[in-house]
Enzyme design. Structure first.
Site, PDB file in Angstrom:
ATOM      1  N   GLU A 159     -63.918  37.311  82.894  1.00  0.00           N
ATOM      2  CA  GLU A 159     -63.792  38.221  84.450  1.00  0.00           C
ATOM      3  C   GLU A 159     -65.108  38.212  84.806  1.00  0.00           C
ATOM      4  O   GLU A 159     -66.067  38.405  84.146  1.00  0.00           O
ATOM      5  CB  GLU A 159     -63.456  39.547  84.115  1.00  0.00           C
ATOM      6  CG  GLU A 159     -62.000  39.702  83.927  1.00  0.00           C
ATOM      7  CD  GLU A 159     -61.311  41.266  83.908  1.00  0.00           C
ATOM      8  OE1 GLU A 159     -61.676  41.937  84.762  1.00  0.00           O
ATOM      9  OE2 GLU A 159     -60.388  41.427  83.151  1.00  0.00           O
ATOM     10  N   GLU A 201     -60.733  44.353  77.012  1.00  0.00           N
ATOM     11  CA  GLU A 201     -61.562  45.474  77.256  1.00  0.00           C
ATOM     12  C   GLU A 201     -61.210  46.714  76.355  1.00  0.00           C
ATOM     13  O   GLU A 201     -60.944  47.779  76.875  1.00  0.00           O
ATOM     14  CB  GLU A 201     -61.683  45.780  78.725  1.00  0.00           C
ATOM     15  CG  GLU A 201     -62.321  44.845  79.462  1.00  0.00           C
ATOM     16  CD  GLU A 201     -62.593  45.387  80.913  1.00  0.00           C
ATOM     17  OE1 GLU A 201     -62.209  46.346  81.345  1.00  0.00           O
ATOM     18  OE2 GLU A 201     -63.428  44.752  81.616  1.00  0.00           O
TER      19      GLU A 201
HETATM   20  C1  BG6 Z   1     -61.689  44.959  84.224  1.00  0.00           C
HETATM   21  C2  BG6 Z   1     -60.235  44.937  84.019  1.00  0.00           C
HETATM   22  O1  BG6 Z   1     -62.171  46.105  83.779  1.00  0.00           O
HETATM   23  O2  BG6 Z   1     -62.275  45.312  85.681  1.00  0.00           O
HETATM   24  C3  BG6 Z   1     -59.302  44.494  85.172  1.00  0.00           C
HETATM   25  O3  BG6 Z   1     -59.951  44.207  83.096  1.00  0.00           O
HETATM   26  C4  BG6 Z   1     -59.947  45.324  86.458  1.00  0.00           C
HETATM   27  O4  BG6 Z   1     -58.034  45.208  84.867  1.00  0.00           O
HETATM   28  C5  BG6 Z   1     -61.378  44.680  86.590  1.00  0.00           C
HETATM   29  O5  BG6 Z   1     -59.310  45.128  87.659  1.00  0.00           O
HETATM   30  C6  BG6 Z   1     -62.155  45.458  87.908  1.00  0.00           C
HETATM   31  O6  BG6 Z   1     -61.942  46.784  87.841  1.00  0.00           O
HETATM   32  P1  BG6 Z   1     -61.130  47.832  88.926  1.00  0.00           P
HETATM   33  O7  BG6 Z   1     -61.369  49.184  88.451  1.00  0.00           O
HETATM   34  O8  BG6 Z   1     -62.192  47.543  90.126  1.00  0.00           O
HETATM   35  O9  BG6 Z   1     -59.966  47.242  89.176  1.00  0.00           O
END
Ligand code: BG6
Length: 472
Positions: free
Chosen positions: A372, A164
């Site tokens: 993700e 990211e």
């Molecule tokens: C992504 C990241 O942006 O989103 C993760 O790669 C992160 O590290 C995930 O945990 C979810 O975001 P958040 O802020 O809810 O943890």
């Protein structure tokens, strides 16, 4: 002639799950590891990374659970300061052994390791020494770190360079900035330097591991126009240009998009480009692009004289208090009246998933991997130690359906790594906001037992994998 479009998941589809080092490992200042920037900046009201999900201690249990789940792949990140506590130079053998054992065990269980080289955790010592990503010195250090990984983990077939890169423009806790230099100028300088580091990693991988596949993981939020007003249509395009295609074109074409470059020059925030930079970036074409998809966004046009707004996230999951940012003269984010939202105000938009996969595949014709996708929410442990996370099942099911449609539409997708395998320290919201298939018995304030408890979504995902996505 009738053509049968393939629309089921391919037989070798990588059903996986994902995590990142500082969010699960714990022991962040032990066994030779030093502090990273993201760990230092973590909100002090949350659980700290000294324990996280206790994975450094319980990794074998965790991998046994992955096997039980039936994972075909596991995306995790290697912590740079665990391998190189001084950012460069002396290697920490304990760190190497930890990841070596992890990879060996994954391989023993026929789970494909998908390794992220950099997931927000720059060694703090490099930040202090030369300002981290603001200095070109980091490129050589990053390349040297990659060399260590490619040497010791030469049996890893899939690598992700940087997680990211786009998020450093949005989330202040991921990076450190110099208060004496205009912020926007710094961000684009850092982005250029990070792109060069990513390119060097690809070049090195081609030399050291010619059979491995490598690419970046990009956080993608498609932007929809608020209305059919031509100004809003253009606003959505401009938001996509600056928030998505800037990065995609750099990775895929080795070029700054004309709209983006003009915007940077007009605002005096263009990065410094040295003679060999663009050739280096252009010749580092990835094998695939990792997509992190959680939500879509709506934008509308706002005039040049509007007040500047910064993004303010809903960090506690309690109030509907997200403030979307803007770039006066171009666009401003706003809530979508047609989608549901998570407790943290993230728009739930499975159709946006299909839309953006089509969009990216059409534009770049490169295989995609979902690195993700998931739902961050509260999960309650019942007295008889169960977690009924139907909301997560619904979220994932709806997204997998749309993923399947995107494949039917023609997109080549190699795998799906929902976020996250186990509950972890959410970067923005600590341990309260959970993502995992496996519940970790702890909260932000109390360590409790760190017991691993399978949620309902674990059992559901097990069936999804076993049926290669036909039983949703
Ligand atoms: C992504 C990241 O942006 O989103 C993760 O790669 C992160 O590290 C995930 O945990 C979810 O975001 P958040 O802020 O809810 O943890």
């Amino acid at each position: 002639m009738s053509v049968q479009a393939p629309h089921l998941f391919p037989d070798d589809f990588l059903w996986g799950a994902a995590t990142a080092a500082y969010q699960i490992e714990g022991d962040h200042l032990k066994y030779g590891k030093t502090l990273s920037v993201v760990e230092k900046n973590m909100n002090k009201n949350y659980a700290d990374p000294s324990i996280a999900s206790g994975h450094y201690q319980y990794w074998e249990k965790d991998i046994a659970l992955m096997k039980e789940l039936g994972l075909k792949a596991y995306r995790f990140s290697i912590s740079w300061p665990r391998i190189l506590p001084n950012g460069r130079g002396k290697i920490n053998q304990e760190g190497l052994d930890f990841y070596r054992n992890l990879i060996n065990k994954l391989k023993e269980y026929e789970i494909e390791p998908i390794v992220t080289i950099y997931h927000f955790d720059l060694p703090q010592c490099l930040q202090e020494e030369y300002g981290g990503w603001s200095s070109r010195k980091v490129i050589d250090d990053f390349e040297a770190y990659c060399r260590v990984l490619f040497t010791y983990f030469d049996d890893v077939n899939y690598w992700l360079t940087i997680n990211e890169q786009s998020n450093m423009f949005q989330l202040p806790y991921l990076m450190e900035f110099n208060p004496d230099i205009p912020l926007e100028k710094q961000k684009y300088e850092m982005n250029h330097i990070m792109t060069l580091a990513h390119a060097k990693a690809i070049h090195l991988c081609r030399t050291q591991l010619p059979n491995a596949k490598i690419g970046p993981a990009l956080g993608i939020i498609p932007n929809y126009p608020a209305s059919s007003k031509p100004e809003d249509i253009l606003a959505a395009r401009h938001a996509d240009e600056l928030r998505t295609y800037l990065f995609m074109d750099l990775y895929m074409k080795g070029e700054y998009r004309p709209f983006v470059w003009n915007y940077l020059v007009e605002n005096g925030i263009e990065p410094t480009i040295e003679p060999e930079d663009m050739a280096c970036i252009k010749s580092a074409k990835p094998d695939f692009i990792g997509i992190n998809y959680y939500q879509s966004r709506v934008v509308k046009y706002i005039p040049e004289d509007a007040d500047k707004k910064e993004l303010k996230l809903n960090y506690d999951g309690k109030d509907d208090d997200t403030q979307y940012d803007n770039i006066p003269g171009l666009f401003e984010g706003m809530t979508n009246p047609f989608t549901q939202k998570t407790r943290w105000d993230w728009e739930i938009d499975p159709i946006g998933f299909r839309y953006i996969l089509n969009e990216l595949y059409d534009r770049y014709q490169i295989p995609l991997m979902i690195t993700e996708n998931g739902l961050g929410t509260l999960d309650e442990l019942t007295e008889d130690k169960q977690v009924h996370d139907q909301e997560r099942i619904d979220f994932l099911r709806d997204h997998i359906r749309q993923l399947q449609l995107a494949i039917k539409d023609g997109a080549e997708v190699w795998g799906y790594m929902p976020w996250s395998f186990i509950d972890l320290l959410s970067t923005s919201s600590g341990f309260r906001k959970r993502y995992g298939f496996v519940y970790i018995d702890r909260d932000d304030k109390n360590m409790k037992t760190l017991e691993r408890i399978k949620k309902d979504s674990f059992v559901w995902y097990q069936k999804v994998i076993a049926s290669n996505g036909s039983r949703l």
